[in-house]
Design a protein around this motif. Structure first.
Motif, PDB file in Angstrom:
ATOM      1  N   PRO A  57      31.346  27.736  44.913  1.00 34.58           N
ATOM      2  CA  PRO A  57      30.769  29.079  45.057  1.00 34.58           C
ATOM      3  C   PRO A  57      31.139  29.762  46.363  1.00 34.58           C
ATOM      4  CG  PRO A  57      29.088  27.397  45.369  1.00 34.58           C
ATOM      5  CD  PRO A  57      30.319  26.681  44.908  1.00 34.58           C
ATOM      6  N   GLY A  58      31.818  29.041  47.268  1.00 38.21           N
ATOM      7  CA  GLY A  58      32.307  29.670  48.488  1.00 38.21           C
ATOM      8  C   GLY A  58      33.695  30.233  48.362  1.00 38.21           C
ATOM      9  N   LEU A  59      34.357  29.980  47.233  1.00 37.68           N
ATOM     10  CA  LEU A  59      35.724  30.466  47.049  1.00 37.68           C
ATOM     11  C   LEU A  59      35.743  31.757  46.240  1.00 37.68           C
ATOM     12  CD1 LEU A  59      37.810  27.185  46.606  1.00 37.68           C
ATOM     13  CD2 LEU A  59      37.714  28.731  48.569  1.00 37.68           C
ATOM     14  N   TYR A  60      35.066  32.744  46.793  1.00 35.39           N
ATOM     15  CA  TYR A  60      35.156  34.120  46.311  1.00 35.39           C
ATOM     16  C   TYR A  60      35.719  34.926  47.469  1.00 35.39           C
ATOM     17  CZ  TYR A  60      32.819  32.842  42.060  1.00 35.39           C
ATOM     18  OH  TYR A  60      32.534  32.265  40.844  1.00 35.39           O
ATOM     19  N   TYR A  61      36.737  35.706  47.170  1.00 34.39           N
ATOM     20  CA  TYR A  61      37.599  36.299  48.187  1.00 34.39           C
ATOM     21  C   TYR A  61      37.415  37.814  48.236  1.00 34.39           C
ATOM     22  CZ  TYR A  61      40.135  31.854  47.461  1.00 34.39           C
ATOM     23  OH  TYR A  61      40.483  30.533  47.322  1.00 34.39           O
ATOM     24  N   LEU A  62      37.377  38.352  49.454  1.00 32.43           N
ATOM     25  CA  LEU A  62      37.293  39.795  49.661  1.00 32.43           C
ATOM     26  C   LEU A  62      38.493  40.255  50.473  1.00 32.43           C
ATOM     27  CD1 LEU A  62      35.690  42.450  49.454  1.00 32.43           C
ATOM     28  CD2 LEU A  62      34.436  41.769  51.516  1.00 32.43           C
ATOM     29  N   ARG A  63      39.112  41.330  50.020  1.00 31.92           N
ATOM     30  CA  ARG A  63      40.237  41.908  50.754  1.00 31.92           C
ATOM     31  C   ARG A  63      40.154  43.431  50.686  1.00 31.92           C
ATOM     32  NH1 ARG A  63      45.795  39.197  49.808  1.00 31.92           N
ATOM     33  NH2 ARG A  63      45.109  38.036  51.667  1.00 31.92           N
ATOM     34  N   VAL A  64      40.311  44.072  51.835  1.00 30.66           N
ATOM     35  CA  VAL A  64      40.358  45.527  51.930  1.00 30.66           C
ATOM     36  C   VAL A  64      41.819  45.952  52.052  1.00 30.66           C
ATOM     37  CG1 VAL A  64      39.792  47.508  53.402  1.00 30.66           C
ATOM     38  CG2 VAL A  64      38.065  45.749  52.940  1.00 30.66           C
ATOM     39  N   PHE A  65      42.167  46.999  51.329  1.00 27.37           N
ATOM     40  CA  PHE A  65      43.525  47.549  51.384  1.00 27.37           C
ATOM     41  C   PHE A  65      43.466  48.930  52.024  1.00 27.37           C
ATOM     42  CE2 PHE A  65      43.411  44.535  47.926  1.00 27.37           C
ATOM     43  CZ  PHE A  65      44.580  43.819  48.074  1.00 27.37           C
ATOM     44  N   GLY A  66      44.102  49.073  53.181  1.00 27.03           N
ATOM     45  CA  GLY A  66      44.085  50.350  53.872  1.00 27.03           C
ATOM     46  C   GLY A  66      42.912  50.462  54.824  1.00 27.03           C
ATOM     47  N   THR A  67      42.672  51.684  55.273  1.00 26.49           N
ATOM     48  CA  THR A  67      41.622  51.953  56.256  1.00 26.49           C
ATOM     49  C   THR A  67      40.477  52.700  55.594  1.00 26.49           C
ATOM     50  OG1 THR A  67      43.266  52.086  58.023  1.00 26.49           O
ATOM     51  CG2 THR A  67      41.104  53.043  58.459  1.00 26.49           C
ATOM     52  N   PRO A  68      39.297  52.085  55.510  1.00 27.70           N
ATOM     53  CA  PRO A  68      38.162  52.757  54.872  1.00 27.70           C
ATOM     54  C   PRO A  68      37.795  54.046  55.602  1.00 27.70           C
ATOM     55  CG  PRO A  68      37.725  50.411  55.175  1.00 27.70           C
ATOM     56  CD  PRO A  68      38.968  50.722  55.952  1.00 27.70           C
TER      57      PRO A  68
END
Length: 377
Positions: free
Chosen positions: A114-125
């Motif tokens: 349950p710790g292997l959920y990934y978040l990635r942001v693309f660009g500048t919010p």
């Protein structure tokens, strides 16, 4: 009533708050170039629903305060019910691990994690330009795009459950996606014999979603074997790869699909099954409720549910494959203009559900992104 712009602002603030909490070692995995960058854009459009590396900073690579900030961003793109469902799906990793005897690996330290959920942001919010984010792990993939301060895309949106049904104390059952299954079955079973024959494409279900995790949907798409839905082509450990291949083959063999079956169930731009225009008023109510189990995953401000008036409902087709008895492997598809929904519950003796909401013409916001590029470049 919250507007799409207000939802996008909430997302941007949450994304900025998360990124600000990260250190220099975490940031390269957490934030990539935006949609204007070819490499970043290619990665943004990669998505998975298997227990593979989804790309990004995993929760267990973050400190508790960072994890909370990450989940604040996830929540910004979901309704309360959608967030509860995602959180429940993530927790099922512990349940599945016990069912499998705490033995699954998939060539990593813990296969069900349950710790292997990934978040990635693309660009500048922010309010200018295009940026987005992806959150995913086993049985979750959430993909959002914001352009000039407006949330313009929330698909592909995938949620699954393994086990689809598990026991709770007092005889209750944990069924995170129950309504998405039960409403569809009730609707198909309510059809007249003639419409039922039109809706049920095959007496047996495919082994998985027909369009799988493809970045783009095309005419004639067929089921991809499980072994093909991973970030890397092969595991470094040959023994782990052999186990995955054996499991993949067993799933396909259990479905028993011939080439002719695959042709029948393959994706086509022309919808298959029964159109909403053929349904009576009670059946149309069931169809609306079924659609809401998908559109209701996101905040009301960006849900397309309100746009599904009588004319729009007329153009939604329902197709089914497999028996209609509860507990039997089955599959269904809802398809109309700018809409593709797929569901399957076939694996693990029909106790392993997949569901996805897609826009065949503009997943990942490609229509708005194309116009934005034309206007600004």
């Amino acid at each position: 009533m919250t507007t799409p712009r207000q939802t996008a602002t909430k997302m941007a603030e949450a994304a900025q708050a998360w990124l600000e909490r990260l250190d220099d070692d975490q940031r390269p995995a957490a934030q990539w170039a935006g949609p204007a960058d070819d490499v970043g854009e290619a990665e943004r459009r990669r998505w998975f629903y298997t227990p593979t590396d989804h790309g990004g900073l995993a929760l267990h690579q973050q400190r508790p305060a960072q994890q909370r900030a990450a989940m604040t961003l996830v929540a910004a793109g979901l309704s309360l019910a959608g967030y509860v469902t995602v959180a429940t799906i993530m927790g099922l990793e512990n349940v599945l691990d016990r069912i499998e005897g705490f033995a699954a690996r998939f060539d990593r330290e813990r296969g069900r994690d349950p710790g292997l959920y990934y978040l990635r942001v693309f660009g500048t919010p922010g309010d200018a330009g295009a940026w987005g984010y992806r959150f995913g792990g086993h049985h979750v993939s959430l993909n959002n795009l914001v352009v000039d301060g407006e949330l313009v895309a929330t698909t592909p949106c995938f949620m699954g459950a393994d086990p689809a049904v598990s026991p709770l104390l007092g005889g209750a059952l944990n069924r995170p996606l129950a309504r998405a299954e039960d409403l569809a079955r009730e609707l198909v079973r309510s059809l007249s014999p003639q419409l039922g024959r039109q809706a049920v494409l095959l007496p047996k279900a495919p082994s998985d979603l027909v369009t799988a995790n493809r970045a783009a949907i095309r005419e004639g798409d067929r089921v991809i074997p499980l072994v093909g839905i991973w970030r890397d082509e092969r595991f470094p450990d040959p023994a782990e790869q052999d186990k995955l291949q054996t499991g993949s083959d067993a799933i396909d063999n259990a479905a028993g699909y011939t080439d002719a079956d695959h042709r029948v169930i393959a994706y086509s731009a022309a919808p298959k099954g029964v159109p909403g225009s053929e349904l009576d008023s009670g059946q149309r109510d069931l169809l609306r409720s079924l659609l809401d189990t998908y559109f209701g995953r996101v905040p009301d401000s960006v849900s397309p549910m309100a746009a599904y008036d009588d004319a729009a409902l007329d153009a939604v087709f329902l197709a089914w494959a497999g028996p209609l008895e509860p507990g039997a492997p089955h599959y269904y598809r809802l398809q109309g203009p700018r809409l593709l929904i797929e569901w399957d519950n076939t694996q693990r003796n029909a106790n392993h559900a997949h569901s996805v909401w897609r826009d065949p013409e503009a997943d990942f916001g490609l229509d708005v992104l194309t116009r934005h590029r034309a206007d600004h470049h």
